[in-house]
Design an enzyme around this catalytic site. Structure first.
Site, mmCIF file in Angstrom:
data_model
loop_
_atom_site.group_PDB
_atom_site.id
_atom_site.type_symbol
_atom_site.label_atom_id
_atom_site.label_comp_id
_atom_site.label_asym_id
_atom_site.label_seq_id
_atom_site.Cartn_x
_atom_site.Cartn_y
_atom_site.Cartn_z
ATOM 1 N N ASP A 100 0.849 -1.192 0.000
ATOM 2 C CA ASP A 100 0.000 0.000 0.000
ATOM 3 C C ASP A 100 0.891 1.250 0.000
ATOM 4 O O ASP A 100 1.419 1.594 1.042
ATOM 5 C CB ASP A 100 -0.979 -0.003 1.170
ATOM 6 C CG ASP A 100 -0.350 -0.405 2.501
ATOM 7 O OD1 ASP A 100 0.660 -1.133 2.532
ATOM 8 O OD2 ASP A 100 -0.890 0.023 3.528
ATOM 9 N N GLU A 124 12.643 0.841 7.222
ATOM 10 C CA GLU A 124 11.697 -0.109 6.615
ATOM 11 C C GLU A 124 11.907 -0.309 5.129
ATOM 12 O O GLU A 124 11.529 -1.346 4.577
ATOM 13 C CB GLU A 124 10.259 0.336 6.880
ATOM 14 C CG GLU A 124 9.882 1.643 6.241
ATOM 15 C CD GLU A 124 8.386 1.933 6.319
ATOM 16 O OE1 GLU A 124 7.612 0.986 6.515
ATOM 17 O OE2 GLU A 124 8.003 3.097 6.179
#
Length: 551
Positions: free
Chosen positions: A328, A511
């Site tokens: 996403d 991340e």
């Protein structure tokens, strides 16, 4: 006013509402959302295990939730949905209605009075740590134990300890956890691997599936089904006992993903299942809700406004389904491969999801064989074989790589992405097609700092130039499975170089990374770059073991 279950009745949520700071949001859209999110308030789906789904903050707080998120009381939309109320939600709503129209009313002061804001734990590592030492030091700092949770909190308590990604991600995430487990196992922390497996089995038994994360606002969807691979990972240490211990939850998870398959007509879809005109059954990402995500409310309202020719609920469902994918957002899901408002996730049969479903079917067949339930072994072996045939028929691009299939348009999508290597990762691809896919991946996606997520630059975080640790690992393992050890090493060493360069400069892991060789953290997405970071730590430890040059 409360109904017999102690829930505020939806009729009380429908008076006039003041939308602070909504000049950029159409009142019609806000009103439509309010009706959708509040009038369904008492409806808690039966999960089949004797428990109702707890209510998410948008349903608990109704008009107050809309006001807080619309006014951007907090810069991050996730902050409010993670707050802990200091009183019963009905009491808070009563106070809000009594005070909101009083001159001088401050929404921020009201929220501060009635809610405790979550805090992010500041992690200060010792100076001079090597990359490996830093990751091993981080495991305890990222471990949480929440066997109980405050009343009406969005946090879902879990019986055993678990590892969170870090930063704004204060809960455990489903697919992240597999890659975190890789590192935990390398660190000798099999106790945490087992604890998190048990937590996931607990959630399957309680809710019928593993939610996106252990928050009430994540309960309407799952994430890529890696539970079978987690069981396989545990089995490398404890042997066949892992298969029998988790066989029942594996079968329950499979039932969740295959809901409605038997009763869906060819050319139709139901939930996560699509039945193609020839009767072939494949899976898609889905969400049982069709409202803005509570944790990204304002962004989702704005996205729906940018697609005036589409029903807002359709856009919101596709946004939520993309959240279930873990990607996403990405050009993989966009109708025009560029614009978020053209998102059509539920119209797409993803190659990664169907490869993971093949793995789930294989693992169940193996577990049934260990349990000497040979009828089950045959049944799930047949499911896996049928899926492998379907993937080869529908999810293969004539240019020579695995790709997603748009079942509504009846054609394979052109987007080449790192997801192309999933059929190789689960070893379902024929050798010829596997080699073609690896050649295309190497040519189009391999960069100086690792594997790019896609070939397209869209400003979305799951597109170029970002590279993500889990996708490096998937592609690396895929290469090894099909005899391409040098390509596997190249991917691993290049991404490890990206991690090492940023760690040398900033003493942290993040991340995602820009894989152009600059050694910088990735961009895009709905929030600032997060550090910690669970899955990067896990994959990096495995890369250090394989290619770390003595580190």
């Amino acid at each position: 006013m409360l109904d017999p279950r102690g829930l505020a009745r939806p009729s009380r949520f429908c008076p006039r509402i003041i939308y602070a700071g909504t000049s950029h949001i159409r009142r019609a859209t806000a009103a439509a959302l309010l009706a959708a999110s509040l009038c369904a308030l008492p409806a808690c789906a039966d999960v089949g295990v004797g428990a109702a789904l707890p209510l998410s903050p948008d349903k608990l707080y109704g008009e107050l939730f809309v006001a807080v998120q619309t006014a951007q009381v907090y810069p991050d939309q996730k902050t409010f949905v993670d707050t802990v109320p200091k009183a019963d939600p009905a009491v808070i709503l009563q106070a809000y209605r009594a005070q909101k129209d009083v001159p001088g009313f401050s929404l921020k002061a009201f929220v501060d009075q009635y809610f405790t804001v979550p805090f992010e734990t500041v992690i200060t590592p010792p100076a001079g740590q090597s990359l490996r030492a830093h990751i091993n030091w981080l495991w305890p700092a990222l471990t949480r134990t929440t066997a109980t949770a405050p009343d009406n909190s969005s946090l879902i308590p879990l019986p055993k300890p678990y590892v969170v990604p870090g930063g704004r991600f204060r809960e455990v995430y489903y697919w992240d956890t597999y890659f975190t487990m890789l590192g935990l196992q390398a660190s000798g922390r099999d106790d945490l691997v087992d604890s998190m497996l048990d937590n996931f089995a607990y959630q399957i038994n309680r809710f019928g599936h593993i939610p996106n994360g252990n928050r009430t606002y994540y309960l309407s969807r799952s994430q890529p089904p890696f539970f079978a691979l987690m069981v396989e990972l545990a089995a490398t240490k404890e042997g066949e006992a892992a298969y029998t211990r988790y066989l029942a939850p594996l079968r329950k998870e499979y039932a969740y993903w295959m809901r409605g398959a038997a009763g869906t007509a060819p050319g139709q879809a139901s939930g996560n299942v699509v039945v193609l005109p020839d009767g072939t059954v494949l899976n898609r990402y889905w969400d049982d809700e069709a409202t803005p995500r509570p944790e990204s409310y304002l962004q989702d309202v704005a996205t729906a406004q940018q697609a005036p020719d589409r029903p807002a609920a359709e856009v919101w469902r596709d946004l939520r389904a993309a959240a279930e994918s873990g990607w996403d957002f990405s050009s993989r899901w966009f109708g025009d491969s560029a614009t978020l408002a053209t998102i059509r996730t539920t119209s797409i049969l993803p190659v990664d999801l169907n490869a993971l479903m093949f793995q789930l079917e294989k693992t169940i067949a193996k577990g049934c064989a260990v349990a000497r339930d040979f009828a089950c072994t045959v049944e799930f072996g047949n499911h896996a074989r049928k899926r492998a045939v379907a993937v080869e028929r529908y999810l293969w691009h004539p240019a020579g790589y695995y790709a997603d299939y748009d079942w509504k348009l009846g054609k394979v999508r052109d987007n080449l992405s790192a997801a192309a290597t999933y059929p190789l990762f689960v070893q379902m691809a024929p050798w010829g097609r596997a080699r073609q896919t690896l050649r295309q991946t190497q040519t189009a996606l391999l960069q100086v700092g690792g594997l790019s997520t896609t070939t397209l630059h869209t400003q979305q975080q799951w597109d170029a130039p970002n590279g993500w640790a889990p996708l490096q690992w998937i592609a690396l393992q895929a290469s090894q499975h099909y005899g391409q050890a040098l390509l596997a090493q190249t991917i691993g060493e290049r991404f490890l170089g990206s991690v090492e360069r940023l760690y040398a400069a900033e003493q942290k892991l993040v991340e995602k990374y820009i894989v152009d060789g600059s050694g910088t953290g990735g961009g895009g997405g709905e929030y600032p770059l997060q550090d910690g970071f669970g899955w990067t730590n896990g994959v990096t430890l495995r890369l250090l073991d394989a290619y770390g040059r003595g580190q």
